[in-house]
Design an enzyme around this catalytic site. Sequence first.
Site, short mmCIF file in Angstrom:
data_model
loop_
_atom_site.label_atom_id
_atom_site.label_comp_id
_atom_site.label_asym_id
_atom_site.label_seq_id
_atom_site.Cartn_x
_atom_site.Cartn_y
_atom_site.Cartn_z
N ASP A 135 40.44 -23.78 53.93
CA ASP A 135 40.59 -22.87 52.77
C ASP A 135 41.59 -23.49 51.81
OD1 ASP A 135 40.97 -20.45 51.05
OD2 ASP A 135 40.00 -19.39 52.69
N ASN A 189 39.75 -27.90 49.12
CA ASN A 189 38.83 -27.24 48.20
C ASN A 189 37.47 -27.90 48.41
OD1 ASN A 189 37.27 -26.34 46.08
ND2 ASN A 189 39.00 -26.32 44.64
N THR A 198 24.94 -11.88 51.37
CA THR A 198 25.41 -10.55 50.95
C THR A 198 24.27 -9.53 50.92
OG1 THR A 198 26.37 -9.29 49.13
CG2 THR A 198 25.11 -11.22 48.51
N TYR A 226 25.71 -13.53 40.89
CA TYR A 226 26.16 -13.69 42.29
C TYR A 226 24.98 -13.51 43.26
CZ TYR A 226 28.56 -11.89 46.58
OH TYR A 226 28.98 -11.63 47.85
N TRP A 284 32.01 -4.48 54.02
CA TRP A 284 32.99 -4.51 55.12
C TRP A 284 34.35 -4.23 54.50
CZ3 TRP A 284 31.81 -9.52 58.47
CH2 TRP A 284 30.44 -9.54 58.79
N LYS A 327 39.84 5.36 39.21
CA LYS A 327 38.87 5.24 38.12
C LYS A 327 37.45 5.20 38.66
CE LYS A 327 41.99 2.92 34.98
NZ LYS A 327 42.64 1.64 34.78
N1 LIG Z 1 33.71 -8.31 52.36
C1 LIG Z 1 32.47 -7.91 52.18
O1 LIG Z 1 32.16 -6.73 52.31
C2 LIG Z 1 31.39 -8.88 51.83
C3 LIG Z 1 30.16 -8.32 51.45
C4 LIG Z 1 29.10 -9.18 51.17
C5 LIG Z 1 29.25 -10.53 51.28
N2 LIG Z 1 30.45 -11.06 51.68
C6 LIG Z 1 30.54 -12.52 51.79
O2 LIG Z 1 31.36 -12.89 52.87
C7 LIG Z 1 32.12 -14.06 52.54
C8 LIG Z 1 33.62 -13.81 52.75
O3 LIG Z 1 34.02 -12.68 52.00
P1 LIG Z 1 35.50 -12.10 52.00
O4 LIG Z 1 35.36 -10.64 51.77
O5 LIG Z 1 36.24 -12.58 53.19
O6 LIG Z 1 36.06 -12.76 50.66
P2 LIG Z 1 37.47 -13.51 50.37
O7 LIG Z 1 37.51 -13.77 48.92
O8 LIG Z 1 38.57 -12.73 50.96
O9 LIG Z 1 37.33 -14.87 51.18
C9 LIG Z 1 36.72 -16.04 50.67
C10 LIG Z 1 37.63 -17.20 50.96
O10 LIG Z 1 36.98 -18.41 50.56
C11 LIG Z 1 37.94 -19.25 50.00
N3 LIG Z 1 37.29 -20.21 49.08
C12 LIG Z 1 36.58 -19.90 47.97
N4 LIG Z 1 36.19 -21.02 47.36
C13 LIG Z 1 36.66 -22.07 48.09
C14 LIG Z 1 36.60 -23.47 47.95
N5 LIG Z 1 35.97 -24.04 46.91
N6 LIG Z 1 37.18 -24.25 48.90
C15 LIG Z 1 37.84 -23.67 49.94
N7 LIG Z 1 37.93 -22.35 50.12
C16 LIG Z 1 37.36 -21.54 49.20
C17 LIG Z 1 38.90 -18.33 49.25
O11 LIG Z 1 40.16 -18.93 49.02
C18 LIG Z 1 38.96 -17.13 50.20
O12 LIG Z 1 40.07 -17.24 51.07
C19 LIG Z 1 31.73 -14.42 51.10
O13 LIG Z 1 30.73 -15.40 51.15
C20 LIG Z 1 31.17 -13.13 50.54
O14 LIG Z 1 30.21 -13.38 49.53
C21 LIG Z 1 31.52 -10.25 51.92
O1 LIG Z 2 38.11 1.01 40.59
C1 LIG Z 2 36.89 0.97 40.88
C2 LIG Z 2 36.27 -0.15 41.50
C3 LIG Z 2 34.91 -0.09 41.79
N1 LIG Z 2 34.17 1.01 41.49
C4 LIG Z 2 32.72 1.11 41.88
O2 LIG Z 2 32.68 1.08 43.30
C5 LIG Z 2 31.45 0.48 43.76
C6 LIG Z 2 31.79 -0.59 44.79
O3 LIG Z 2 32.47 -1.64 44.18
P1 LIG Z 2 32.98 -2.96 44.96
O4 LIG Z 2 34.02 -3.57 44.09
O5 LIG Z 2 33.39 -2.68 46.34
O6 LIG Z 2 31.73 -3.93 44.95
P2 LIG Z 2 30.17 -3.75 45.22
O7 LIG Z 2 29.92 -2.88 46.40
O8 LIG Z 2 29.50 -3.33 43.95
O9 LIG Z 2 29.79 -5.25 45.49
C7 LIG Z 2 30.24 -5.94 46.63
O10 LIG Z 2 29.18 -5.92 47.50
C8 LIG Z 2 29.02 -6.86 48.50
C9 LIG Z 2 29.69 -8.19 48.32
O11 LIG Z 2 28.78 -9.22 48.16
C10 LIG Z 2 30.80 -8.26 47.39
O12 LIG Z 2 31.97 -8.08 48.10
C11 LIG Z 2 30.67 -7.32 46.23
O13 LIG Z 2 29.72 -7.89 45.37
C12 LIG Z 2 30.75 0.00 42.49
O14 LIG Z 2 29.80 0.97 42.13
C13 LIG Z 2 31.85 -0.05 41.44
O15 LIG Z 2 31.37 0.14 40.13
C14 LIG Z 2 34.79 2.12 40.88
O16 LIG Z 2 34.14 3.14 40.59
N2 LIG Z 2 36.13 2.06 40.59
#
Ligand SMILES: NC(=O)c1ccc[n+]([C@@H]2O[C@H](COP(=O)([O-])OP(=O)(O)OC[C@H]3O[C@@H](n4cnc5c(N)ncnc54)[C@H](O)[C@@H]3O)[C@@H](O)[C@H]2O)c1
Ligand SMILES: O=c1ccn([C@@H]2O[C@H](COP(=O)(O)OP(=O)(O)O[C@H]3OC[C@@H](O)[C@H](O)[C@H]3O)[C@@H](O)[C@H]2O)c(=O)[nH]1
EC number: 4.1.1.35
Length: 386
Positions: free
Chosen positions: A46, A73, A136, A182, A212, A248
């Site tokens: 990372d 990176n 995702t 995305y 998650w 909001k």
């Molecule tokens: N959290 C969720 O609910 C959720 C939902 C859908 C998809 N995902 C997917 O799961 C994955 C992880 O999500 P997360 O919630 O942990 O996000 P996050 O942003 O917390 O973690 C992503 C990590 O990747 C690292 N990273 C990004 N670009 C990089 C690069 N060029 N080189 C090295 N490191 C790099 C960032 O520094 C960060 O620590 C992502 O691919 C995201 O699209 C997450």
């Molecule tokens: O302050 C806020 C932030 C967000 N929202 C709303 O809350 C909902 C959830 O927003 P999130 O920021 O958690 O993002 P989303 O669920 O839309 O997308 C996420 O889905 C799966 C992953 O791939 C990514 O982590 C992200 O794209 C959206 O409808 C957004 O418009 C608010 O109403 N107020």
Amino acid sequence: MGGRVDLDGNQIKPITICMIGAGGFIGSHLCEKLMSETPHKVLAVDVYNDKIKHLLEPATLAWADRIQFHRINIKNDSRLEGLIKMADLTINLAAICTPADYNTRPLDTIYSNFIDALPVVKYCSENGKRLIHFSTCEVYGKTIGAFLPKDSPLRQDPAYYVLKEDESPCIFGPIEKQRWSYACAKQLIERLIYAEGAENGLEFTIVRPFNWIGPRMDFIPGIDGPSEGVPRVLACFSNNLLRREPLKLVDGGESQRTFIYIKDAIEAVLLMIENPARANGHTFNVGNPNNEVTVRQLAEMMTQVYSKVSGESSIETPTIDVSSKEFYGEGYDDSDKRIPDMTIINKQLGWNPKTSLWDLLESTLTYQHRTYAEAIKQAMSKTAAN
Ligand SMILES: NC(=O)c1ccc[n+]([C@@H]2O[C@H](COP(=O)([O-])OP(=O)(O)OC[C@H]3O[C@@H](n4cnc5c(N)ncnc54)[C@H](O)[C@@H]3O)[C@@H](O)[C@H]2O)c1
Ligand SMILES: O=c1ccn([C@@H]2O[C@H](COP(=O)(O)OP(=O)(O)O[C@H]3OC[C@@H](O)[C@H](O)[C@H]3O)[C@@H](O)[C@H]2O)c(=O)[nH]1
């Protein structure tokens, strides 16, 4: 840890995992699980390591010889291929994945989610290494039901909204709605991985996380992230609650989501890691279909839970409406509803989520309060003094 067996009763052998994006929200929980409950080694890649610092130091930790951090990176570092070669399995989590970026930094979003993932897939394929790639739930886009008339009874029929890996279409808005940059990049990398499997025999698993949430998700603006930054909804609402300001609701907070506790979801990922014969070649939804709420209901529940865990009464006007244009800028659009079908993951891995939305919010907001309340108070009194 000795004598651990997989779902088919076979002894689990220790492996080395190259985890890219290990310093993020999901990566930090996965590293924690692998260190505390398994014998596996992790090469953690990372650009940041703040969220896994507690696993890297001090050198006396029980797992110190099983986790190594590599500040890389992946856009431009030739060491990546060597690490993938050293590992048995690569897990790619690296991505730009906050909606506020999709329409404001569409190029970075597309490069991060497609172009930067290409070498990872290529190195795995060329070196015969297994890949677990994080996609995702956004690849589904909008539901078919969203296009039915508002009063159509078919909107109540699950056939029009439950999202199935092997049946549901991917429905995105027009190109000028850059929100979908995305989802579209993620979809194309999924198709590429699938094609590498079909044409070149790549052993892969694709994970589609459905919202998650839990401790360490994103950042609190002005505390451990930029003051003007817009994280995902859990951190936005936590920030509002900590600062005693209204939450909001974007476009009325009518969109629906299913939220899953990070610790339940990590159990599913561990099953994929340790049961390759059952996970390879599959795409898995990982979510909790029982935890569906509108964003407005989420705001109301978080307000109640935060009041309970902080001991503070809630403010007089707990929520305010804001337009998506004002909040996210031009080009925002939204997924209307996201209910994951669980048939495939249930059949292949026997996995089911456990934690209710109330319970997961209670443990998460307890963490947020403990971690940030004092820092926010100090930051706010400093601003007031100036
Ligand atoms: N959290 C969720 O609910 C959720 C939902 C859908 C998809 N995902 C997917 O799961 C994955 C992880 O999500 P997360 O919630 O942990 O996000 P996050 O942003 O917390 O973690 C992503 C990590 O990747 C690292 N990273 C990004 N670009 C990089 C690069 N060029 N080189 C090295 N490191 C790099 C960032 O520094 C960060 O620590 C992502 O691919 C995201 O699209 C997450
Ligand atoms: O302050 C806020 C932030 C967000 N929202 C709303 O809350 C909902 C959830 O927003 P999130 O920021 O958690 O993002 P989303 O669920 O839309 O997308 C996420 O889905 C799966 C992953 O791939 C990514 O982590 C992200 O794209 C959206 O409808 C957004 O418009 C608010 O109403 N107020």
